[in-house]
Design an enzyme around this catalytic site. Sequence first.
Site, mmCIF file in Angstrom:
data_model
loop_
_atom_site.group_PDB
_atom_site.id
_atom_site.type_symbol
_atom_site.label_atom_id
_atom_site.label_comp_id
_atom_site.label_asym_id
_atom_site.label_seq_id
_atom_site.Cartn_x
_atom_site.Cartn_y
_atom_site.Cartn_z
ATOM 1 N N GLY A 65 60.744 54.636 57.769
ATOM 2 C CA GLY A 65 60.811 53.185 57.869
ATOM 3 C C GLY A 65 61.878 52.563 57.003
ATOM 4 O O GLY A 65 62.217 51.388 57.159
ATOM 5 N N ARG A 66 62.412 53.337 56.056
ATOM 6 C CA ARG A 66 63.486 52.810 55.194
ATOM 7 C C ARG A 66 64.428 53.923 54.772
ATOM 8 O O ARG A 66 65.051 53.866 53.717
ATOM 9 C CB ARG A 66 62.897 52.129 53.964
ATOM 10 N N LYS B 295 67.789 56.606 51.165
ATOM 11 C CA LYS B 295 66.456 56.003 51.050
ATOM 12 C C LYS B 295 66.646 54.552 50.610
ATOM 13 O O LYS B 295 67.238 54.295 49.561
ATOM 14 C CB LYS B 295 65.642 56.787 50.021
ATOM 15 N N ASP C 295 60.726 45.925 55.109
ATOM 16 C CA ASP C 295 62.102 45.423 55.203
ATOM 17 C C ASP C 295 63.127 46.552 55.205
ATOM 18 O O ASP C 295 64.333 46.312 55.326
ATOM 19 C CB ASP C 295 62.405 44.439 54.066
ATOM 20 N N ARG D 136 69.197 61.249 48.764
ATOM 21 C CA ARG D 136 68.307 62.383 48.497
ATOM 22 C C ARG D 136 68.836 63.634 49.191
ATOM 23 O O ARG D 136 69.290 63.582 50.332
ATOM 24 C CB ARG D 136 66.888 62.068 48.982
ATOM 25 N N ARG E 202 57.925 67.777 57.492
ATOM 26 C CA ARG E 202 56.692 67.591 56.733
ATOM 27 C C ARG E 202 55.496 68.076 57.544
ATOM 28 O O ARG E 202 55.604 68.280 58.756
ATOM 29 C CB ARG E 202 56.496 66.100 56.413
ATOM 30 N N ASP F 180 52.237 63.218 54.955
ATOM 31 C CA ASP F 180 53.657 62.947 55.199
ATOM 32 C C ASP F 180 54.496 63.189 53.952
ATOM 33 O O ASP F 180 55.728 63.134 54.010
ATOM 34 C CB ASP F 180 53.857 61.508 55.711
#
Length: 482
Positions: A90-91, A111, A123, A174, A181, A250
Site C-alpha cells: 500500500g505504500r 517504502k 496515503d 529496502r 511472504r 504478511d
Amino acid sequence: MNKVNWKFDNTYSKLSKSFRELIKPTPVHKPEIIIFNHQLAKDLNLDFSRLNNEELSNIFSGNDLPKETITLAQAYAGHQFGHFTMLGDGRAVLLGEHLDNKKNRYDIQFKGSGRTSFSREGDGRAALAPMLREYLISEAIHALKIPTTRSLAVVKTGEKVVRENLLDGAILTRVASSHIRVGTFQYIAATQNIENLNTLVDYTIQRHYPQLTSSKFKAYDLLNLVIERQCSLVVDWMRVGFIHGVMNTDNMSISGETIDYGPCAFMDHYDPKTVFSSIDKFGRYAFSNQPPITKWNLARFAECIVPLIDKSEDYAIKLATDLIDNFQNIYEDKWLKMMKNKLGLFGEDYKDKKLIIDLLYWMEKNKADYTNTFCNLMDINSNEIYKNNDFINWKKEWKKRSKLNNSTKEKQGKLMKINNPTVIPRNHKVEEALAEADKGNLDKMKKLLAILKKPYDNQNNIEEYQAPAPLSNEKYQTFCGT
C-alpha cells in the site's frame, strides 16, 4: 545512470497480474538524501561515487528511476493479529531485482513511495522517524549476524505527512533477498487458482531453495525447509533479546529474513512477557510468544500449499500437520544449543536445561538485564546486582559444568564472544538518536550506528550505550509508524 552499475533482472514482473500491479512511485516535491549506506552499496557492486547529493536524492525518491526498472506493487494477504485481510504493497514499490557480480539477486524496494491500488485508506507515504528506525535497527540486526532485509538510503521528500501531527515525509530504500511472504501464498491461495499456486511454489524454490528444483515433492520439501529456516531466525531473535512486535503473516518472509521493522525493540531486564508495541494490547507478540507465533504463521503457510502436497487432501493435511507439529522439537533443540553457546558450554549434560532455566528465573525475579548478565559472565560488565547470593551460587554450578567435555576457559570465552553481544540498540538511545534526527541533526544516529556495527567487540568508552534505560514510571512504547 549506467555508471552506477545497476543490473536489473526483473523476474517477479513476469508473473501473472494476480501477483502484482505495475505502478511507478509518485514523484515528490523536494527530495533530500538524509542517510546513505556506502558499505551496502559496495556489497551490491553499486558505485554512486560519481553522483552528487541532488542526483542521489532524485534516484532514492523515485523522481529519477534507473532505466532497467519495471516498478510494481506486490499483492499479498495477511493474518493481522489473527484476523485475515487481503492486503498488498500500500505504500511500497519494487524497482526490480538487482544482480551483484556473483549473480546474487536482491529486491530493491522503496517504502513510502506513494499510493497504489492496495493502499485502501492510506496515503502511501511514510514519516521520517519510522524510516530512520528501520534503517538503524535493520543494520544493527545485520551486524548481529541475523538474517535481515537491509537499508540502502533514506530520503526526505520535502512534503509533510498527516499522522497525529504533521510530520516530515520520507522514503526508505529496502534491500531484500525477496519480498515473498507467507501472506503472498495466502493471497494466491485465496484466489483458488492452482496454476498460480504452482507457479509461486516453483518461483520461490528457484529463488531461495534451488536444491529442491528436481524434487518430486516440492511443496512438502519447501514447507520443511521454511520451517527450519524460520525456526533458526526466531532462535536468533531470542538470543539477542529482539522483539519484532508485529509478527503478522504478511511480515514473515519465506526467505527467512527479518522483515518489516515497525514497533520493534530490544528487551532490557529479562521478562518473557515483555511487549513494547502500542497496538499489541494482549501480548500476542510478546518476547516469549515469538516461537509459538512463528509456528502459528507456518501453519497458515502449510494450509496454503496443502493442495500441492498430495492429491489426497486428508493425506496432505496429515503430512503438513506432522511437519508443523515437529516445530516444537526443532525449536527446543536449536534454543537449547543457542543458550548453551551463550553460556560457553560444550557437549551434553542432563542438567543443562535446568541450569539455563534457573538463570532465566533468577534474571526475571531480580529484573536483571538480559544482555549485561551474559556480559558479566564474560567478565565484561560489573554491577551490584551480580553480587546477589543466588547468582553467586548459580555461577558455582555453571563453572563446574563448564569444566566438562574437555572445555578450557579459552575455548569457552571464544564461544561466548561470538554469541553474546556486548552492545545492542538500547531503546532509549534509539529514541534519543531519532528525536535528534527528526530535528535535522544526525550526529547521534551516526555515532550509534558506528557502535552497533561491532556488537561483539569489547569497545572502549561506550558504557552509556550498554546501560539499560534509567528507571521510569512511564512504560516504554513503540509505534507502527504507518
